[in-house]
Design a protein around this motif. Structure first.
Motif, mmCIF file in Angstrom:
data_model
loop_
_atom_site.group_PDB
_atom_site.id
_atom_site.type_symbol
_atom_site.label_atom_id
_atom_site.label_comp_id
_atom_site.label_asym_id
_atom_site.label_seq_id
_atom_site.Cartn_x
_atom_site.Cartn_y
_atom_site.Cartn_z
ATOM 1 N N GLU A 165 12.552 -15.176 8.059
ATOM 2 C CA GLU A 165 11.273 -14.569 7.677
ATOM 3 C C GLU A 165 11.336 -13.049 7.861
ATOM 4 O OE1 GLU A 165 7.896 -16.360 9.521
ATOM 5 O OE2 GLU A 165 8.366 -18.373 8.790
ATOM 6 N N TYR A 166 11.944 -12.614 8.945
ATOM 7 C CA TYR A 166 12.078 -11.175 9.195
ATOM 8 C C TYR A 166 12.933 -10.524 8.110
ATOM 9 C CZ TYR A 166 13.439 -6.766 11.374
ATOM 10 O OH TYR A 166 13.671 -5.433 11.626
ATOM 11 N N LYS A 167 14.038 -11.179 7.724
ATOM 12 C CA LYS A 167 14.920 -10.628 6.695
ATOM 13 C C LYS A 167 14.191 -10.484 5.362
ATOM 14 C CE LYS A 167 19.429 -12.095 8.490
ATOM 15 N NZ LYS A 167 20.610 -12.965 8.273
ATOM 16 N N VAL A 168 13.346 -11.449 5.039
ATOM 17 C CA VAL A 168 12.564 -11.378 3.803
ATOM 18 C C VAL A 168 11.630 -10.172 3.848
ATOM 19 C CG1 VAL A 168 10.725 -12.493 2.496
ATOM 20 C CG2 VAL A 168 12.698 -13.825 3.228
ATOM 21 N N THR A 169 10.934 -10.014 4.973
ATOM 22 C CA THR A 169 10.006 -8.892 5.113
ATOM 23 C C THR A 169 10.749 -7.555 5.041
ATOM 24 O OG1 THR A 169 8.677 -10.280 6.586
ATOM 25 C CG2 THR A 169 8.161 -7.942 6.545
ATOM 26 N N PHE A 170 11.911 -7.481 5.722
ATOM 27 C CA PHE A 170 12.713 -6.255 5.705
ATOM 28 C C PHE A 170 13.199 -5.952 4.280
ATOM 29 C CE2 PHE A 170 16.591 -3.762 6.196
ATOM 30 C CZ PHE A 170 16.173 -2.782 7.092
ATOM 31 N N ALA A 171 13.578 -6.994 3.542
ATOM 32 C CA ALA A 171 14.038 -6.810 2.160
ATOM 33 C C ALA A 171 12.927 -6.258 1.280
ATOM 34 C CB ALA A 171 14.548 -8.135 1.598
ATOM 35 N N GLU A 216 0.829 -1.214 0.000
ATOM 36 C CA GLU A 216 0.000 0.000 0.000
ATOM 37 C C GLU A 216 0.865 1.267 0.000
ATOM 38 O OE1 GLU A 216 -2.346 -0.517 3.499
ATOM 39 O OE2 GLU A 216 -3.379 -2.295 2.718
ATOM 40 N N ASN A 217 2.191 1.074 -0.032
ATOM 41 C CA ASN A 217 3.147 2.183 -0.042
ATOM 42 C C ASN A 217 3.117 3.011 1.244
ATOM 43 O OD1 ASN A 217 5.271 3.126 -1.632
ATOM 44 N ND2 ASN A 217 4.097 4.854 -2.418
ATOM 45 N N LYS A 218 2.746 2.382 2.350
ATOM 46 C CA LYS A 218 2.758 3.047 3.653
ATOM 47 C C LYS A 218 4.063 2.677 4.354
ATOM 48 C CE LYS A 218 -2.299 2.924 4.025
ATOM 49 N NZ LYS A 218 -3.459 2.401 4.801
ATOM 50 N N LEU A 219 5.136 3.228 3.843
ATOM 51 C CA LEU A 219 6.464 2.791 4.254
ATOM 52 C C LEU A 219 6.831 3.250 5.663
ATOM 53 C CD1 LEU A 219 8.455 3.248 0.916
ATOM 54 C CD2 LEU A 219 7.221 1.260 1.765
ATOM 55 N N ASN A 220 6.334 4.408 6.089
ATOM 56 C CA ASN A 220 6.653 4.883 7.438
ATOM 57 C C ASN A 220 6.069 3.955 8.498
ATOM 58 O OD1 ASN A 220 8.105 7.081 6.510
ATOM 59 N ND2 ASN A 220 6.322 8.450 6.503
ATOM 60 N N GLU A 221 4.810 3.534 8.267
ATOM 61 C CA GLU A 221 4.171 2.598 9.210
ATOM 62 C C GLU A 221 4.893 1.251 9.194
ATOM 63 O OE1 GLU A 221 -0.151 2.311 9.131
ATOM 64 O OE2 GLU A 221 -0.220 4.212 8.002
ATOM 65 N N ALA A 222 5.277 0.810 7.996
ATOM 66 C CA ALA A 222 6.000 -0.464 7.864
ATOM 67 C C ALA A 222 7.325 -0.408 8.612
ATOM 68 C CB ALA A 222 6.227 -0.786 6.392
ATOM 69 N N LYS A 223 8.049 0.716 8.490
ATOM 70 C CA LYS A 223 9.344 0.859 9.155
ATOM 71 C C LYS A 223 9.194 0.836 10.674
ATOM 72 C CE LYS A 223 13.816 1.760 9.076
ATOM 73 N NZ LYS A 223 14.158 1.851 10.495
ATOM 74 N N VAL A 240 11.187 -12.393 -3.228
ATOM 75 C CA VAL A 240 11.863 -11.137 -2.885
ATOM 76 C C VAL A 240 12.801 -10.712 -4.020
ATOM 77 C CG1 VAL A 240 13.528 -10.060 -1.323
ATOM 78 C CG2 VAL A 240 11.718 -11.509 -0.411
ATOM 79 N N LEU A 241 13.586 -11.666 -4.509
ATOM 80 C CA LEU A 241 14.532 -11.356 -5.588
ATOM 81 C C LEU A 241 13.801 -10.938 -6.860
ATOM 82 C CD1 LEU A 241 17.056 -14.303 -5.061
ATOM 83 C CD2 LEU A 241 17.346 -11.912 -4.382
ATOM 84 N N GLN A 242 12.669 -11.564 -7.120
ATOM 85 C CA GLN A 242 11.894 -11.218 -8.311
ATOM 86 C C GLN A 242 11.312 -9.809 -8.190
ATOM 87 O OE1 GLN A 242 8.120 -13.247 -9.024
ATOM 88 N NE2 GLN A 242 8.678 -13.539 -11.171
ATOM 89 N N ASN A 243 10.816 -9.472 -6.998
ATOM 90 C CA ASN A 243 10.287 -8.120 -6.786
ATOM 91 C C ASN A 243 11.355 -7.063 -7.055
ATOM 92 O OD1 ASN A 243 7.709 -8.797 -6.156
ATOM 93 N ND2 ASN A 243 7.965 -8.737 -3.946
ATOM 94 N N ASN A 244 12.571 -7.346 -6.593
ATOM 95 C CA ASN A 244 13.661 -6.402 -6.811
ATOM 96 C C ASN A 244 13.986 -6.258 -8.296
ATOM 97 O OD1 ASN A 244 17.053 -6.339 -6.931
ATOM 98 N ND2 ASN A 244 16.053 -4.742 -5.747
#
Length: 663
Positions: free
Chosen positions: A321-327, A293-300, A365-369
Motif C-alpha cells: 500500500e505504501y509503494k502504491v502511494t509513493f508511486a 491537490e498538487n501539494k507535493l512538498n507536504e505529500a513528500k 497507479v499504472l493507468q495514472n502514469n
C-alpha cells in the motif's frame, strides 16, 4: 380415536421439558467471570506491555517453555492465544514467534481441546492474508468455523473467523459466500451480545453492498459500524470504520471521499494517537489527497515520516500500500517516472490469489502514469483490466441473485431479538415463570379438552337427531305416497267400477259415490301431491294456492323464483312446510289474506309465508301443548339444512325459512 386426557398431558409435559433442555443451536453464552491469574500471565495479558516493553517476548518465551516442561499445555496454549491476538492485529509475523506457533501446532496442540487452540489457525490465516495468499488464509479460517462453541470465548473466536472469512470472500469477488459467512458471523456474535462483533458485521455488509454497486446501503452500514464502535469507546476500530468508509467511497467513485480523508486525518493528528497501523493507513490516504491537490512538498514530508514505520512493521500488505502511494506521488512529480517493477511483478500473484481489491489499486497507479505520459493505448488497456477486476468483485454476486441481500439484511430486527435474549438470561425468575406457565397451560388444556369433548358430543347428537328426523320424514313421505297411490289407483278405481255396475242408478246413489271419490282424491292429494314428481315444486305450490282459495274463501298469492336447486326429497319438505303454514293460518289466524314468497340469493334459498291475522305469542305457543304444527315447520326446516324463524304481532304472522344451497 379418543386419546385419554392423562396421556395428552404427559405428552405435553415431555415436550415442554425437552424444549426447555439444552438447545445448542440457540444457546446464548455469558461472558466468563475474570479468573485471578498468576502474576506473569496477568502481565502478559496487558496490551500496553506488548506495545511498550522490550522484554515482552523474553517473558512470553520463558513462561511458555516452563509450562511445556510442566506438561501444562492448557496454560501454554492460553498464553500463546493472548500473544497471537496482539501480534496479528499489529501485522507482526516475526520468525521466532512463528516458529513457536508451528512447534506448538505440531507437538502439543492435540493435548488441548480444539476450541482452545483456534488461535493457531487464526494466526496462520492472518499471516497468509498479509502475504496475499487468500486461498490458504480462507482455508485456515474455515477450520475454525467447523467447530461448535461451548462458551463465550469459543463463540467469539468462531464468529470472528466467519467475519474474516466473509471479508476474504468479498476481496475475492465471491459475494454470495461472503454473505453467507457474514450472516453466520452475525448469528454467533448475537449469541454473546457483542456490540463490537455486530459492528464487524455492519462493516462487511458495507463492503458487500459496495461490491454490487448499492452505494446507499454500503454507506449506511459503514456508518452503523462507526456508530457501534463509538458506543463502546473503541477508538481504534472507529478509525478502521472510517478507513473502510473511505475505501467504499473510493471504489464507488464518490466525491465525498476527499473531505472524509481530510477530516479523518485531522482528527487522528489532534488525538496524538501513536498507533502505527492506523498511521500508515490514514497517512496513505492523506498523501493521495495532497498529490491530487498538487501539494507535493507536504505529500513528500508525510511519505518520509511513514517510511521508517513501514520498514519497522515489515508487513507485505502495508508495504505494498505504501509503494502504491509513493508511486502516485512520483508520477505526479515526474511524468517520466517508470520504476514500477515491484508493482508489475506483484500483479500476476495478486490476480492468481484473487486479491482483486489490491490489484485494482495497482492498475490504477499504472493507468495514472500512462495518462500522465499521454500513453492512451496503455491507459485504455489498464482501464479494461480494472473493469475486469471490478466485474470479478461484483458480478459474481449479480449472477447469484443480489436479492438475497434484502433477505439477509435484517439487522435491526435481530438486534431486538438479542435484547430479548439478554433480558431472558439476566432474569432470575425465568424458571419459576416457565413452571407457572406450564401449570397454567395444563389447566387451560384441561378446560379446553373438556369443552371440546362436550361440543363434540353435542354436535354428534345434533347430527344424529337431524339425520333421524330427515330419515323419519322421508319414510313418512314414502308411506304417505304409497297410501295415496293405493287410494287413488285402487279404491278410487274400484268405486268408479262399482258406480258403473250398479243397475238401478239413482241421482242420490251417483252423488254419494261422487262424494266418496272426491273425498278420497282430497285425502290422496293431502297425503302426497300426485303430480309433484312430474310438475315440480313451483307448480305444485301454485296448485296448492288455487286449491286453498277455492275451498276456504280465502285470498292467497304467491311470488316464486326458484331454479330447482334442491333435491326432490328436500323440495317435498319445503312443500310440507308451506302446506303446514297455510293450514295454521286457516285454523288460527282469522286472516283475510296470505302471501307466499320464495327466491334464491347469495347461494341461499329464502321462503316467507305471511298473513294479516290476529297474531299470537310465539314463545308461549311453542312451549305449549298445541304447537305441533309450528314444531313441524321448525324440524322439517332443520332436516333439510335450513333454519325457521317465526315472528308474530297484532298485525299478523311471518314464517321465514333460510336454506343453504348444497349444489
Amino acid at each position: 380415536m379418543n386419546i385419554p386426557l392423562a396421556r395428552i398431558l404427559s405428552i405435553i409435559t415431555l415436550i415442554f421439558f425437552l424444549g426447555c433442555g439444552d438447545n445448542k443451536e440457540n444457546e446464548v453464552f455469558k461472558k466468563d467471570l475474570l479468573i485471578k491469574e498468576d502474576a506473569t500471565k496477568t502481565w502478559l495479558h496487558k496490551v500496553e506491555n506488548y506495545k511498550k516493553s522490550k522484554k515482552y517476548f523474553l517473558v512470553l518465551n520463558k513462561y511458555y517453555s516452563q509450562k511445556i516442561k510442566e506438561h501444562s499445555y492448557m496454560n501454554a496454549a492460553e498464553i500463546l492465544d493472548i500473544a497471537c491476538v496482539y501480534l496479528a492485529d499489529s501485522y507482526d509475523f516475526n520468525e521466532p514467534f512463528m516458529a513457536t506457533i508451528k512447534e506448538f501446532d505440531a507437538k502439543y496442540r492435540k493435548e488441548v481441546p480444539a476450541l482452545k487452540t483456534t488461535f493457531v489457525d487464526a494466526y496462520f490465516a492472518n499471516y497468509y492474508y498479509d502475504k496475499n495468499n487468500l486461498k490458504k488464509a480462507s482455508a485456515y479460517f474455515r477450520n475454525i468455523t467447523l467447530l461448535k462453541p461451548n462458551d463465550y470465548n469459543s463463540c467469539y473466536n468462531i464468529a470472528r473467523a466467519y467475519y474474516d472469512l466473509s471479508y476474504i470472500y468479498y476481496i475475492m469477488g465471491k459475494q454470495n459466500l461472503s454473505l453467507d459467512a457474514n450472516q453466520k458471523s452475525f448469528e454467533y456474535f448475537s449469541k454473546i451480545d457483542s456490540p463490537k462483533g455486530l459492528a464487524f458485521v455492519y462493516s462487511n455488509y458495507a463492503n458487500i453492498y459496495s461490491a454490487v454497486g448499492d452505494k446507499k446501503r454500503a454507506v449506511e452500514n459503514a456508518d452503523k459500524a462507526i456508530k457501534a464502535y463509538k458506543s463502546i469507546n473503541n477508538t481504534y476500530n472507529v478509525y478502521i470504520g472510517l478507513i473502510n468508509k473511505i475505501s467504499i467511497y473510493d471504489f464507488l467513485k464518490d466525491s465525498r471521499k476527499s473531505a472524509l480523508i481530510d477530516s479523518t486525518y485531522q482528527t487522528f493528528i489532534d488525538s496524538k494517537d501513536e498507533n502505527k497501523i492506523l498511521k500508515i493507513k490514514i497517512y496513505d490516504f492523506k498523501v493521495e489527497n495532497l498529490v491530487q491537490e498538487n501539494k507535493l512538498n507536504e505529500a513528500k514530508k508525510i511519505l518520509d515520516d511513514l517510511k521508517p514505520i513501514v520498514e519497522e512493521i515489515h508487513s507485505d500488505d502495508l508495504t505494498q500500500e505504501y509503494k502504491v502511494t509513493f508511486a502516485l506521488y512520483e508520477i505526479k512529480k515526474n511524468p517520466n517516472y517508470s520504476n514500477f517493477g515491484d508493482i508489475k511483478k506483484a500483479l500476476p500473484t495478486l490476480i492468481k490469489n484473487q486479491q482483486y481489491e489490491k490489484a485494482n489499486m495497482f492498475y490504477g497507479v499504472l493507468q495514472n502514469n500512462a495518462i500522465q505520459n499521454n500513453d492512451f493505448k496503455n491507459a485504455l488497456h489498464y482501464e479494461v483490466e480494472k473493469q475486469i477486476i471490478a466485474d470479478s468483485i461484483g458480478n459474481n454476486a449479480t449472477k447469484g441473485k443480489i436479492a438475497e441481500l434484502e433477505t439477509i439484511y435484517q439487522t435491526e430486527k435481530k438486534e431486538q431479538q438479542i435484547a430479548i435474549q439478554k433480558t431472558t438470561i439476566i432474569n432470575k425468575n425465568t424458571t419459576i415463570g416457565l413452571l407457572t406457565s406450564l401449570f397454567l397451560g395444563f389447566f387451560l388444556i384441561v378446560i379446553v379438552y373438556i369443552t371440546w369433548q362436550k361440543q363434540k358430543k353435542l354436535k354428534l347428537e345434533k347430527q344424529n337427531a337431524q339425520l333421524y328426523t330427515k330419515q323419519l320424514l322421508e319414510k313418512t313421505e314414502e308411506e304417505r305416497k304409497r297410501i295415496a297411490s293405493d287410494l287413488h289407483d285402487s279404491i278410487s278405481h274400484e268405486l268408479l267400477s262399482l258406480k258403473n255396475l250398479i243397475e238401478q242408478k239413482t241421482d242420490l246413489t251417483n252423488h254419494k259415490i261422487d262424494l266418496i271419490i272426491n273425498d278420497i282424491r282430497i285425502i290422496s292429494r293431502n297425503l302426497h301431491p300426485i303430480m309433484f314428481d312430474k310438475i315440480g315444486l313451483k307448480a305444485t305450490i301454485e296448485q296448492l294456492v288455487i286449491r286453498t282459495q277455492s275451498v276456504n274463501d280465502f285470498m292467497v298469492t304467491s311470488d316464486i323464483t326458484y331454479n330447482n336447486s334442491l333435491s326432490t326429497n328436500d323440495e317435498l319438505q319445503v312443500y310440507r312446510i308451506i302446506q303446514e303454514a297455510l293450514s295454521n293460518i286457516i285454523k288460527y289466524a282469522d286472516a283475510l289474506a296470505a302471501k307466499i314468497e320464495m327466491y334464491e340469493k347469495n347461494n341461499c334459498i329464502y321462503i316467507e309465508i305471511k298473513d294479516n291475522g290476529k297474531g299470537f305469542d310465539v314463545g308461549e305457543t311453542l312451549n305449549g301443548k298445541s304447537a305441533f304444527g309450528l314444531h313441524n315447520i321448525i324440524e322439517r326446516s332443520r332436516a333439510i339444512g335450513g333454519e325457521a324463524k317465526i315472528t308474530s304481532d297484532k298485525n299478523g304472522t311471518i314464517v321465514s325459512i333460510q336454506i343453504k344451497n348444497k349444489s
